[in-house]
Scaffold this motif. Structure first.
Motif: not given
Length: 252
Positions: A185-214
């Motif tokens: 349950v935790a890992e399924l949530t974790d995977n989707d949540s990291w993907r959404m956070l990457i998209d959000l960081a990219t939308a805010y122009g935080q490309d370095e942050m998004a790369a670390e999150f990938r």
């Protein structure tokens, strides 16, 4: 490891057909203790939802200069509250994830594992990944000039949502193999949540942050693959009726 067995489970109504018949008749004969219906209950919930406030707010940045430097610019004169809120959510979840794996390690030490299941080193490695992800998110929040110790609204929400998963891991009557379901349950949530956070960081122009999150997302994908494999092995052993327990020393 404690096994699932046929036993004296009396929670089902079919275990006592005579008494269950009387119980049903009694319930039908006695009116409810108070008036109302499902519609009335829904109306009350709706009223509470309309009148209640939020679970919190995103605090102002510790350093406005830090926000401007990290985000490039303020959005409509305000700091990137949404990004900070979701970073706080991930921070809270990774904290809970670290504790979740600590709880599973304790059960491993008490019960051992099973053929095809995790070793203590496996669990420790994932726990350490979760802790590193926590530190990564802490640094990301600080780069935005925010306070990583603040409980944002989404952090409060995810803390409540994940409490049940952690409760499974620390419940002593739930054995090690069963507790792996909480990891899934935790890992399924974790995977989707990291993907959404990457998209959000990219939308805010935080490309370095998004790369670390990938990179963190790749770790979590691996975690999910492992947990799925462990659960599949456990179910296969149980279905065949084979002994599954190995001692902690044998599985290490």
């Amino acid at each position: 490891m404690k096994q699932i067995t046929i036993g004296t489970n009396t929670t089902g109504i079919a275990t006592s057909p005579i008494d269950s018949k009387e119980l049903i008749e009694f319930a039908q004969a006695i009116p409810p203790s108070s008036p109302g219906s499902e519609a009335d209950a829904a109306a009350v919930r709706g009223e509470y939802a309309r009148e209640s406030g939020t679970v919190g707010s995103v605090p102002p940045p510790v350093s406005l200069k830090g926000v401007v430097k990290a985000a490039g610019e303020l959005i409509q004169g305000r700091p990137p509250a949404l990004l900070i809120d979701k970073l706080g959510e991930r921070l809270q979840f990774e904290r809970s994830g670290t504790r979740l794996y600590e709880a599973l390690i304790a059960k491993y030490d008490a019960e051992g594992s099973f053929e095809g299941g995790p070793t203590r080193a496996d669990l420790e490695a994932i726990r350490d990944d979760e802790l590193r992800h926590f530190a990564l998110l802490k640094r990301a929040i600080e780069r935005l000039g925010a306070d990583p110790t603040a409980m944002t609204p989404s952090a409060d929400m995810i803390g409540l949502a994940s409490a049940g998963v952690l409760s499974v891991a620390v419940e002593p009557r739930i054995n090690f193999g069963q507790s792996l379901q909480a990891l899934l349950v935790a890992e399924l949530t974790d995977n989707d949540s990291w993907r959404m956070l990457i998209d959000l960081a990219t939308a805010y122009g935080q490309d370095e942050m998004a790369a670390e999150f990938r990179v963190a997302e790749q770790h979590e994908m691996r975690h999910l693959e492992l947990v799925r494999g462990w659960l599949s092995c456990k179910l296969a052993l149980d279905a065949r009726g084979e002994p599954t327990t190995t001692t902690p020393q044998q599985a290490a």
